[in-house]
Write a protein that holds these residues in place. Structure first.
Motif, PDB file in Angstrom:
ATOM      1  N   MET A 173       4.213 -12.586 -42.855  1.00 44.27           N
ATOM      2  CA  MET A 173       3.750 -11.542 -41.922  1.00 44.27           C
ATOM      3  C   MET A 173       2.529 -10.825 -42.484  1.00 44.27           C
ATOM      4  N   LEU A 174       2.570 -10.538 -43.776  1.00 42.61           N
ATOM      5  CA  LEU A 174       1.445  -9.834 -44.408  1.00 42.61           C
ATOM      6  C   LEU A 174       0.185 -10.701 -44.390  1.00 42.61           C
ATOM      7  N   GLN A 175       0.331 -11.953 -44.747  1.00 42.27           N
ATOM      8  CA  GLN A 175      -0.838 -12.838 -44.820  1.00 42.27           C
ATOM      9  C   GLN A 175      -1.463 -13.075 -43.445  1.00 42.27           C
ATOM     10  N   ALA A 176      -0.628 -13.119 -42.416  1.00 45.20           N
ATOM     11  CA  ALA A 176      -1.130 -13.383 -41.062  1.00 45.20           C
ATOM     12  C   ALA A 176      -1.509 -12.103 -40.316  1.00 45.20           C
ATOM     13  N   GLY A 177      -1.224 -10.963 -40.919  1.00 47.62           N
ATOM     14  CA  GLY A 177      -1.424  -9.692 -40.230  1.00 47.62           C
ATOM     15  C   GLY A 177      -2.863  -9.203 -40.243  1.00 47.62           C
ATOM     16  N   LYS A 184      -4.410  -6.613 -48.535  1.00 49.94           N
ATOM     17  CA  LYS A 184      -3.419  -7.696 -48.691  1.00 49.94           C
ATOM     18  C   LYS A 184      -3.312  -8.100 -50.158  1.00 49.94           C
ATOM     19  N   ARG A 185      -4.469  -8.231 -50.805  1.00 47.66           N
ATOM     20  CA  ARG A 185      -4.473  -8.596 -52.228  1.00 47.66           C
ATOM     21  C   ARG A 185      -3.740  -7.571 -53.070  1.00 47.66           C
ATOM     22  N   ARG A 186      -3.987  -6.295 -52.757  1.00 43.42           N
ATOM     23  CA  ARG A 186      -3.347  -5.220 -53.512  1.00 43.42           C
ATOM     24  C   ARG A 186      -1.825  -5.284 -53.369  1.00 43.42           C
ATOM     25  N   GLU A 222       4.421  -2.501 -40.703  1.00 37.27           N
ATOM     26  CA  GLU A 222       3.616  -3.552 -40.084  1.00 37.27           C
ATOM     27  C   GLU A 222       4.003  -4.958 -40.527  1.00 37.27           C
ATOM     28  N   ASN A 223       4.593  -5.081 -41.720  1.00 37.04           N
ATOM     29  CA  ASN A 223       4.759  -6.419 -42.308  1.00 37.04           C
ATOM     30  C   ASN A 223       6.205  -6.774 -42.644  1.00 37.04           C
ATOM     31  N   ALA A 229      14.327  -8.514 -43.590  1.00 35.27           N
ATOM     32  CA  ALA A 229      14.512  -8.162 -45.003  1.00 35.27           C
ATOM     33  C   ALA A 229      15.951  -8.441 -45.431  1.00 35.27           C
ATOM     34  N   TRP A 230      16.887  -7.987 -44.624  1.00 41.52           N
ATOM     35  CA  TRP A 230      18.319  -8.146 -44.915  1.00 41.52           C
ATOM     36  C   TRP A 230      18.682  -9.622 -45.059  1.00 41.52           C
TER      37      TRP A 230
END
Length: 265
Positions: A173-177, A184-186, A222-223, A229-230
């Motif tokens: 989700m983060l990479q595609a967001g 994102k790198r951080r 957002e991600n 997560a669960w």
């Protein structure tokens, strides 16, 4: 001992921890009004707190620190690096510096009948720590804002009854967001935040037969999704090289904007 997430997420964090005779907040990253309302829900008041344990100086952890210090005179426990960084932030307003209590990573201190152990963490802040808390044979840990874990962290999380652990983002989700590349790198870096996968892998290394509860916290708005997560953390535990399945232990996700259940040991 008891633990309750008043708010947990990338937009604001405040955790209550205590015993029958001692009450503290871990961070104050939401409004003082919301903190008071949250504590009221579990039968407590901000004025009854014995102090605020600060993990680091980012705004989602210290938003109302100045307000609470001025209104209630609550002592603020933090590392010297964190205190220096807080003093540079004009957003929290003027604070009576005598209320700061300097703590040192790996040096235990006590508040009331609770022994507290600050554990240094890998995050892009001045001198961040997590907190392990002990009373007699009972123990709780609160660890978020963790870019990575290593054998040191695994060792420090051994033997706990209850653990509030970061599950910040789903990597895909983060990479595609829509976040900028640098952000994102951080987040993905060694001084960023723990992904769902890494959270589950870390959990698999610290579970034991006496474990009472896992609380997943600091989810990204957002991600990540609470259900994702669960499920991811449970799957990582089940598939990992440990004797447990993800379903062997009660696991809940701390809510972003509401008080989560009060966990008692």
């Amino acid at each position: 001992m008891e633990l309750c997430s008043i708010a947990s997420g990338s937009s604001g964090n405040c955790i209550y921890a205590g015993t029958d005779h001692c009450h503290v907040l871990v961070d104050a990253g939401i409004s003082g009004k919301r903190i008071e309302a949250g504590l009221n829900e579990i039968g407590l008041k901000t004025a009854e707190m014995d102090g605020i344990l600060v993990t680091h100086e980012h705004s989602d952890h210290i938003k109302s620190l100045g307000v609470l210090a001025r209104k209630y005179g609550l002592p603020m426990y933090a590392t010297q690096g964190t205190i220096d960084a807080i003093k540079e932030k004009s957003a929290i307003g003027k604070v009576d510096e005598s209320l700061f209590r300097v703590i040192h990573p790996e040096e235990d201190f006590t508040i009331g009948d609770m022994r507290i152990s600050p554990v240094p963490t890998s995050h892009d802040a001045a001198e961040p720590v997590a907190y392990m808390m002990y009373q007699g044979d009972k123990s709780m840990g609160i660890i978020t804002d963790l870019g990575k874990y290593d054998n040191y962290i695994v060792d420090k999380l051994q033997g706990l009854d209850v653990l509030l652990l970061e599950a910040n983002h789903d990597v895909h989700m983060l990479q595609a967001g829509t976040y900028p590349y640098q952000l994102k790198r951080r987040i993905l870096g060694d001084r960023g935040h723990l992904s769902n996968d890494l959270s589950g892998q870390l959990l698999g290394k610290v579970l034991h037969d006496g474990f009472k509860k896992v609380i997943l916290g600091h989810l990204s708005k957002e991600n990540n999704y609470p259900q994702l997560a669960w499920e991811t953390v449970r799957m990582e535990v089940t598939m990992g090289e440990n004797p447990y399945k993800g379903s062997d232990f009660p696991m809940v996700v701390a809510k972003r904007d509401e008080v989560s259940e009060l966990v008692r040991i």
